[in-house]
Design an enzyme around this catalytic site. Structure first.
Site, PDB file in Angstrom:
ATOM      1  N   PRO A   1     -51.457  -6.170 -55.163  1.00 15.66           N
ATOM      2  CA  PRO A   1     -51.769  -4.174 -55.377  1.00 15.66           C
ATOM      3  C   PRO A   1     -52.520  -4.194 -54.131  1.00 15.66           C
ATOM      4  O   PRO A   1     -52.741  -3.090 -53.042  1.00 15.66           O
ATOM      5  CB  PRO A   1     -52.398  -3.942 -56.390  1.00 15.66           C
ATOM      6  CG  PRO A   1     -52.483  -5.096 -56.729  1.00 15.66           C
ATOM      7  CD  PRO A   1     -51.903  -6.327 -56.243  1.00 15.66           C
TER       8      PRO A   1
ATOM      9  N   GLU B   1     -56.765 -13.432 -63.270  1.00 18.75           N
ATOM     10  CA  GLU B   1     -57.108 -11.908 -62.578  1.00 18.75           C
ATOM     11  C   GLU B   1     -57.275 -11.808 -60.988  1.00 18.75           C
ATOM     12  O   GLU B   1     -57.427 -11.142 -60.402  1.00 18.75           O
ATOM     13  CB  GLU B   1     -58.770 -11.873 -63.005  1.00 18.75           C
ATOM     14  CG  GLU B   1     -59.041 -11.643 -63.872  1.00 18.75           C
ATOM     15  CD  GLU B   1     -58.168 -10.245 -64.819  1.00 18.75           C
ATOM     16  OE1 GLU B   1     -57.757  -9.487 -64.782  1.00 18.75           O
ATOM     17  OE2 GLU B   1     -56.915 -11.393 -65.697  1.00 18.75           O
TER      18      GLU B   1
ATOM     19  N   ARG C   1     -30.534  -9.851 -48.101  1.00 15.49           N
ATOM     20  CA  ARG C   1     -29.395  -8.685 -48.125  1.00 15.49           C
ATOM     21  C   ARG C   1     -29.342  -8.017 -46.386  1.00 15.49           C
ATOM     22  O   ARG C   1     -28.146  -7.651 -45.929  1.00 15.49           O
ATOM     23  CB  ARG C   1     -29.415  -7.784 -48.822  1.00 15.49           C
ATOM     24  CG  ARG C   1     -30.520  -7.051 -48.577  1.00 15.49           C
ATOM     25  CD  ARG C   1     -30.554  -6.052 -49.812  1.00 15.49           C
ATOM     26  NE  ARG C   1     -29.010  -4.981 -49.934  1.00 15.49           N
ATOM     27  CZ  ARG C   1     -29.110  -3.542 -49.503  1.00 15.49           C
ATOM     28  NH1 ARG C   1     -29.772  -3.114 -48.318  1.00 15.49           N
ATOM     29  NH2 ARG C   1     -28.417  -3.085 -49.163  1.00 15.49           N
TER      30      ARG C   1
ATOM     31  N   ASP D   1     -26.242   1.616 -45.617  1.00 15.08           N
ATOM     32  CA  ASP D   1     -27.199   1.188 -45.984  1.00 15.08           C
ATOM     33  C   ASP D   1     -28.285   1.817 -44.611  1.00 15.08           C
ATOM     34  O   ASP D   1     -29.124   1.931 -45.187  1.00 15.08           O
ATOM     35  CB  ASP D   1     -27.704  -0.574 -46.751  1.00 15.08           C
ATOM     36  CG  ASP D   1     -26.820  -0.075 -48.348  1.00 15.08           C
ATOM     37  OD1 ASP D   1     -26.194   1.068 -48.349  1.00 15.08           O
ATOM     38  OD2 ASP D   1     -26.559  -1.339 -48.543  1.00 15.08           O
TER      39      ASP D   1
END
Ligand code: 4GY
Length: 253
Positions: A93, A120, A158, A173
């Site tokens: 993150p 962690e 994809r 798309d």
């Protein structure tokens, strides 16, 4: 394209290797996946991959040495040490937010080596010494990097030529995702009347200009409601026409 992943749960990658669009592309040889368990590169009797954090605190930290040994084996098998051929990407993150442009960059590359942390986190000295980039799926904390890596691999594969057999839909798309910069419009299929709800009549009209205009307006309305940031970005890039602006104005009243 060759993707290597380093993970304490390599079986999780069967999902993307064996199913759906990505599974078919893998069978066609469009891409290859190699999942490696750092536990297999330990030398102690307990096959230790983690230890307690210096400075104290909860949880455990992934040991650098088994990750380094795994990476060296991958590099030897890939036959290279160059980072531009296969960047080492840690899922975290704290990394750069993953988006469609990163997916396209990965799809157009020779591949990557994804490192999936658990516990962690990973000893910072492995990150400093061996990780080229950190990518984040979003502002939330998963219990490991695997699900983020799976999502990113799916989004990239994809986009590769031949992965979607109906090549038209990938064009559609990419139009929605990267040219219009707006959210996709709703889709309908049979039956025409379902649970008392008809298909929007314009979609049955055969008037392709009206259908395109309706889809555009649905995209504009949805983007305005759910992702005003994307709408502002599209406007900044000059992707909104006078007719778009007029329609958006009509939503305010
Ligand atoms: N979000 N995007 C993510 C994540 C879990 C660091 C070990 C995310 O990519 N990866 O949450 N990864 C990691 C976070 C400690 C577990």
């Amino acid at each position: 394209m060759r993707i290597d992943v380093i993970s304490l749960f390599p079986d999780m990658f069967g999902v993307v290797r064996d199913s759906g669009v990505t599974g078919r592309a893998h069978n066609q040889g469009i891409w290859a996946l190699h999942a490696w368990n750092p536990r297999d590169f330990t030398h102690d009797i307990h096959r230790t991959v983690d230890d307690r954090p210096y400075g104290g605190g909860p949880g455990m930290v992934m040991l650098a040495e088994p990750l380094k040994q795994t990476l060296q084996t991958i590099r030897t098998q890939r036959g290279t040490t160059s980072v531009d051929n296969a960047p080492v990407i840690l899922l975290s993150p704290v990394g750069k937010r993953f988006d469609q442009s990163l997916a396209a960059r990965l799809a157009n590359s020779a591949g990557a080596i994804f490192v999936c942390g658990r516990y962690e986190g990973v000893d910072q000295r492995f990150i400093d010494g061996y990780v080229d980039e950190q990518w984040s799926l979003g502002d939330f904390v998963l219990s490991g990097g695997e699900i983020a890596a799976l999502a990113m691999i799916d989004a990239a594969v994809r986009l590769m030529p031949g992965a979607l057999n109906h090549g038209d839909s990938s064009l559609q798309d990419s139009f929605q995702d990267s040219i219009s910069g707006l959210l996709d419009s709703p889709h309908y299929t049979r039956p025409e009347l379902l649970w008392d709800q008809p298909v929007p009549p314009v979609l049955l009209s055969g008037n392709h200009a009206s259908i395109a205009r309706w889809r555009r307006e649905q995209s504009l309305a949805l983007t305005s409601k759910n992702r005003p940031d994307l709408l502002e970005h599209a406007r900044h890039l000059g992707l909104l026409t006078k007719s778009d602006e007029k329609f958006l104005d009509s939503l305010k009243t």
